[in-house]
Design a protein around this motif. Structure first.
Motif, PDB file in Angstrom:
ATOM      1  N   THR A   1      -8.241   1.915  -5.414  1.00 46.08           N
ATOM      2  CA  THR A   1      -6.931   2.457  -5.793  1.00 46.08           C
ATOM      3  C   THR A   1      -7.106   3.643  -6.735  1.00 46.08           C
ATOM      4  O   THR A   1      -8.122   3.774  -7.414  1.00 46.08           O
ATOM      5  N   GLY A   2      -6.114   4.519  -6.733  1.00 49.62           N
ATOM      6  CA  GLY A   2      -6.162   5.709  -7.577  1.00 49.62           C
ATOM      7  C   GLY A   2      -7.182   6.730  -7.121  1.00 49.62           C
ATOM      8  O   GLY A   2      -7.591   7.596  -7.899  1.00 49.62           O
ATOM      9  N   GLN A   3      -7.574   6.680  -5.843  1.00 50.12           N
ATOM     10  CA  GLN A   3      -8.651   7.533  -5.361  1.00 50.12           C
ATOM     11  C   GLN A   3      -8.151   8.703  -4.511  1.00 50.12           C
ATOM     12  O   GLN A   3      -7.149   8.593  -3.802  1.00 50.12           O
ATOM     13  N   TRP A   4      -8.901   9.785  -4.578  1.00 43.82           N
ATOM     14  CA  TRP A   4      -8.692  10.953  -3.722  1.00 43.82           C
ATOM     15  C   TRP A   4      -9.788  10.898  -2.671  1.00 43.82           C
ATOM     16  O   TRP A   4     -10.970  11.040  -2.979  1.00 43.82           O
ATOM     17  N   ILE A   5      -9.398  10.644  -1.422  1.00 42.62           N
ATOM     18  CA  ILE A   5     -10.357  10.397  -0.354  1.00 42.62           C
ATOM     19  C   ILE A   5     -10.468  11.610   0.548  1.00 42.62           C
ATOM     20  O   ILE A   5      -9.497  12.013   1.205  1.00 42.62           O
ATOM     21  N   ASP A   6     -11.637  12.210   0.563  1.00 42.66           N
ATOM     22  CA  ASP A   6     -11.884  13.390   1.378  1.00 42.66           C
ATOM     23  C   ASP A   6     -11.883  13.005   2.852  1.00 42.66           C
ATOM     24  O   ASP A   6     -12.697  12.204   3.297  1.00 42.66           O
ATOM     25  N   ALA A   7     -10.947  13.577   3.600  1.00 43.56           N
ATOM     26  CA  ALA A   7     -10.861  13.335   5.038  1.00 43.56           C
ATOM     27  C   ALA A   7     -10.963  14.672   5.775  1.00 43.56           C
ATOM     28  O   ALA A   7     -10.234  14.931   6.728  1.00 43.56           O
ATOM     29  N   SER A   8     -11.897  15.511   5.306  1.00 43.95           N
ATOM     30  CA  SER A   8     -11.982  16.884   5.800  1.00 43.95           C
ATOM     31  C   SER A   8     -13.111  17.123   6.786  1.00 43.95           C
ATOM     32  O   SER A   8     -13.267  18.224   7.298  1.00 43.95           O
ATOM     33  N   GLY A   9     -13.945  16.104   7.037  1.00 45.88           N
ATOM     34  CA  GLY A   9     -15.109  16.340   7.884  1.00 45.88           C
ATOM     35  C   GLY A   9     -16.184  17.146   7.180  1.00 45.88           C
ATOM     36  O   GLY A   9     -16.939  17.897   7.812  1.00 45.88           O
ATOM     37  N   GLY A  10     -16.246  16.993   5.866  1.00 50.81           N
ATOM     38  CA  GLY A  10     -17.297  17.687   5.109  1.00 50.81           C
ATOM     39  C   GLY A  10     -17.074  19.178   4.989  1.00 50.81           C
ATOM     40  O   GLY A  10     -18.043  19.963   4.989  1.00 50.81           O
TER      41      GLY A  10
ATOM     42  N   THR B   1       1.736  21.816  -4.603  1.00 50.86           N
ATOM     43  CA  THR B   1       2.525  20.608  -4.327  1.00 50.86           C
ATOM     44  C   THR B   1       1.616  19.418  -4.088  1.00 50.86           C
ATOM     45  O   THR B   1       1.917  18.294  -4.510  1.00 50.86           O
ATOM     46  N   LYS B   2       0.493  19.646  -3.424  1.00 52.85           N
ATOM     47  CA  LYS B   2      -0.425  18.551  -3.132  1.00 52.85           C
ATOM     48  C   LYS B   2      -1.191  18.121  -4.382  1.00 52.85           C
ATOM     49  O   LYS B   2      -1.499  16.933  -4.546  1.00 52.85           O
ATOM     50  N   ALA B   3      -1.492  19.062  -5.257  1.00 48.33           N
ATOM     51  CA  ALA B   3      -2.147  18.708  -6.513  1.00 48.33           C
ATOM     52  C   ALA B   3      -1.226  17.827  -7.355  1.00 48.33           C
ATOM     53  O   ALA B   3      -1.674  16.860  -8.003  1.00 48.33           O
ATOM     54  N   ALA B   4       0.066  18.127  -7.342  1.00 50.75           N
ATOM     55  CA  ALA B   4       1.027  17.288  -8.058  1.00 50.75           C
ATOM     56  C   ALA B   4       1.088  15.895  -7.446  1.00 50.75           C
ATOM     57  O   ALA B   4       1.182  14.885  -8.156  1.00 50.75           O
TER      58      ALA B   4
ATOM     59  N   GLY C   1      -8.664  18.156   5.939  1.00 51.63           N
ATOM     60  CA  GLY C   1      -9.075  19.554   5.883  1.00 51.63           C
ATOM     61  C   GLY C   1      -8.412  20.305   7.016  1.00 51.63           C
ATOM     62  O   GLY C   1      -7.222  20.121   7.286  1.00 51.63           O
ATOM     63  N   TYR C   2      -9.161  21.144   7.699  1.00 51.75           N
ATOM     64  CA  TYR C   2      -8.621  21.908   8.821  1.00 51.75           C
ATOM     65  C   TYR C   2      -8.427  20.965  10.003  1.00 51.75           C
ATOM     66  O   TYR C   2      -9.385  20.474  10.592  1.00 51.75           O
ATOM     67  N   THR C   3      -7.171  20.725  10.332  1.00 54.09           N
ATOM     68  CA  THR C   3      -6.847  19.727  11.352  1.00 54.09           C
ATOM     69  C   THR C   3      -5.985  20.342  12.441  1.00 54.09           C
ATOM     70  O   THR C   3      -5.151  21.207  12.180  1.00 54.09           O
TER      71      THR C   3
ATOM     72  N   ARG D   1       0.836  -1.200   0.000  1.00 56.48           N
ATOM     73  CA  ARG D   1       0.000   0.000   0.000  1.00 56.48           C
ATOM     74  C   ARG D   1       0.874   1.254   0.000  1.00 56.48           C
ATOM     75  O   ARG D   1       1.841   1.344   0.763  1.00 56.48           O
ATOM     76  N   ILE D   2       0.493   2.210  -0.833  1.00 54.81           N
ATOM     77  CA  ILE D   2       1.079   3.550  -0.785  1.00 54.81           C
ATOM     78  C   ILE D   2      -0.053   4.515  -0.497  1.00 54.81           C
ATOM     79  O   ILE D   2      -1.083   4.501  -1.182  1.00 54.81           O
ATOM     80  N   VAL D   3       0.125   5.341   0.519  1.00 58.07           N
ATOM     81  CA  VAL D   3      -0.868   6.350   0.873  1.00 58.07           C
ATOM     82  C   VAL D   3      -0.180   7.710   0.862  1.00 58.07           C
ATOM     83  O   VAL D   3       0.782   7.936   1.602  1.00 58.07           O
ATOM     84  N   ASN D   4      -0.651   8.600   0.011  1.00 60.49           N
ATOM     85  CA  ASN D   4      -0.116   9.950  -0.074  1.00 60.49           C
ATOM     86  C   ASN D   4      -1.046  10.908   0.669  1.00 60.49           C
ATOM     87  O   ASN D   4      -2.249  10.923   0.405  1.00 60.49           O
ATOM     88  N   ILE D   5      -0.489  11.683   1.593  1.00 62.32           N
ATOM     89  CA  ILE D   5      -1.302  12.640   2.326  1.00 62.32           C
ATOM     90  C   ILE D   5      -1.394  13.930   1.520  1.00 62.32           C
ATOM     91  O   ILE D   5      -0.408  14.641   1.344  1.00 62.32           O
ATOM     92  N   SER D   6      -2.579  14.205   1.020  1.00 62.04           N
ATOM     93  CA  SER D   6      -2.852  15.358   0.183  1.00 62.04           C
ATOM     94  C   SER D   6      -3.492  16.460   1.026  1.00 62.04           C
ATOM     95  O   SER D   6      -3.162  16.633   2.196  1.00 62.04           O
ATOM     96  N   SER D   7      -4.429  17.192   0.443  1.00 62.58           N
ATOM     97  CA  SER D   7      -5.137  18.253   1.162  1.00 62.58           C
ATOM     98  C   SER D   7      -6.444  18.547   0.449  1.00 62.58           C
ATOM     99  O   SER D   7      -6.508  18.532  -0.785  1.00 62.58           O
ATOM    100  N   VAL D   8      -7.482  18.825   1.234  1.00 61.77           N
ATOM    101  CA  VAL D   8      -8.762  19.205   0.641  1.00 61.77           C
ATOM    102  C   VAL D   8      -8.640  20.520  -0.121  1.00 61.77           C
ATOM    103  O   VAL D   8      -9.464  20.839  -0.980  1.00 61.77           O
ATOM    104  N   ALA D   9      -7.568  21.260   0.152  1.00 61.58           N
ATOM    105  CA  ALA D   9      -7.355  22.544  -0.518  1.00 61.58           C
ATOM    106  C   ALA D   9      -7.196  22.403  -2.021  1.00 61.58           C
ATOM    107  O   ALA D   9      -7.419  23.371  -2.763  1.00 61.58           O
ATOM    108  N   THR D  10      -6.838  21.209  -2.503  1.00 65.71           N
ATOM    109  CA  THR D  10      -6.665  21.043  -3.946  1.00 65.71           C
ATOM    110  C   THR D  10      -7.978  21.114  -4.704  1.00 65.71           C
ATOM    111  O   THR D  10      -7.976  21.212  -5.933  1.00 65.71           O
ATOM    112  N   LYS D  11      -9.100  21.050  -4.005  1.00 65.98           N
ATOM    113  CA  LYS D  11     -10.401  21.086  -4.660  1.00 65.98           C
ATOM    114  C   LYS D  11     -11.065  22.454  -4.585  1.00 65.98           C
ATOM    115  O   LYS D  11     -12.182  22.632  -5.065  1.00 65.98           O
ATOM    116  N   PHE D  12     -10.386  23.418  -3.980  1.00 68.09           N
ATOM    117  CA  PHE D  12     -10.952  24.759  -3.837  1.00 68.09           C
ATOM    118  C   PHE D  12      -9.879  25.792  -4.153  1.00 68.09           C
ATOM    119  O   PHE D  12      -8.707  25.465  -4.292  1.00 68.09           O
ATOM    120  N   GLY D  13     -10.285  27.051  -4.247  1.00 66.39           N
ATOM    121  CA  GLY D  13      -9.328  28.122  -4.456  1.00 66.39           C
ATOM    122  C   GLY D  13      -8.890  28.707  -3.123  1.00 66.39           C
ATOM    123  O   GLY D  13      -9.690  29.323  -2.419  1.00 66.39           O
TER     124      GLY D  13
END
Length: 258
Positions: free
Chosen positions: A244-253, A166-169, A194-196, A144-156
């Motif tokens: 696999t290949g998924q972007w999983i929202d872990a932002s609490g909505g 960097t997270k979008a890349a 998200g905001y953590t 398993r490879i898990v990359n920690i991204s950010s919900v910020a990539t889906k908003f401005g």
């Protein structure tokens, strides 16, 4: 220790695993049976604390040091990992890689310097890329490879534009790796907090901003590192073998709806 040891017999490496979200991930994976390599770049005290916490809870862990964002960082990390793993008396190889280490640049484009830009990309994007590249011969089939991204990539979010880039890349790297590594049974996913409640965001000390971030979630609170760690543990488990290949929202909505 939990009675559900779904990572028993597995070896995991968590970059930036000594503090914040990384610390919670390290503890969670160890709680569920994994031998965890807790990577740190500068804070040996924090890494030792995390290892001791894991051991006190009945888990197994060891610290691995490598400064990221400098030439040869991936090679240094894997050399340290191999050496420490041998000292643990464990067999070679890796089952779970969590690319968590990262820094932020809380500035709008007008105030981002070339030095800022180069450093945030070196740590957040270049380091994971070459860590994966040099780790492929260590990662076992079915890993398993898990990359920690950010919900910020889906908003401005102009205030953190370089960080978000960097997270979008990293999100694209997730897609490409999932395609390439699928034949080996290796899943690759992005988990996007998200905001953590972590030290990476100094604005949380400002009551007004803290309240605004809390209100952004449908649950009316900030995320906790454990919230993210639980999701990572699931994605890293056999229960998520078909994801696999998924972007999983872990932002609490955060920011659902208008």
């Amino acid at each position: 220790m939990t009675t559900s040891l779904r990572h028993e017999g597995r070896t995991a490496l968590v970059t930036g695993g000594s503090r914040g979200i990384g610390r919670a991930i390290s503890r969670r994976l160890a709680e569920e049976g994994a031998l965890v390599a807790v990577h740190y770049g500068h804070d040996l005290t924090a890494a030792e604390r995390t290892v001791k916490e894991i051991e006190a809870e009945g888990g197994r862990a060891f610290a691995v040091h490598a400064e990221l964002g400098v030439p040869g960082d991936a090679a240094t990390l894997w050399e340290a990992f191999d050496r420490a793993l041998a000292e643990q008396g464990a067999g070679p190889g890796l089952d779970i890689l969590v690319n968590n280490a990262g820094i932020t640049v809380p500035r709008t484009i007008a105030h981002v310097t070339e030095e800022d830009y180069d450093r945030v990309f070196a740590i957040n994007t270049k380091a994971p890329f070459f860590i994966v590249q040099r780790g492929l011969d260590r990662l076992r089939d079915g890993g398993r490879i898990v990359n920690i991204s950010s919900v910020a990539t889906k908003f401005g979010y102009p205030a953190i534009v370089a960080y978000t880039m960097t997270k979008a890349a990293l999100d694209y790297l997730t897609l490409a790796l999932a395609k390439e590594l699928g034949p080996r049974g290796i899943t690759v996913n992005s988990v996007a907090p998200g905001y953590t409640e972590t030290e990476i965001n100094p604005t949380l000390s400002i009551p007004e901003i803290r309240q605004r971030y809390s209100d952004a979630s449908v649950f009316g609170r900030l995320g906790r590192p454990a919230d993210i760690a639980d999701i990572v543990s699931f994605v890293a488990s056999d229960d998520a073998r078909w994801t696999t290949g998924q972007w999983i929202d872990a932002s609490g909505g955060v920011h659902l709806g208008i």
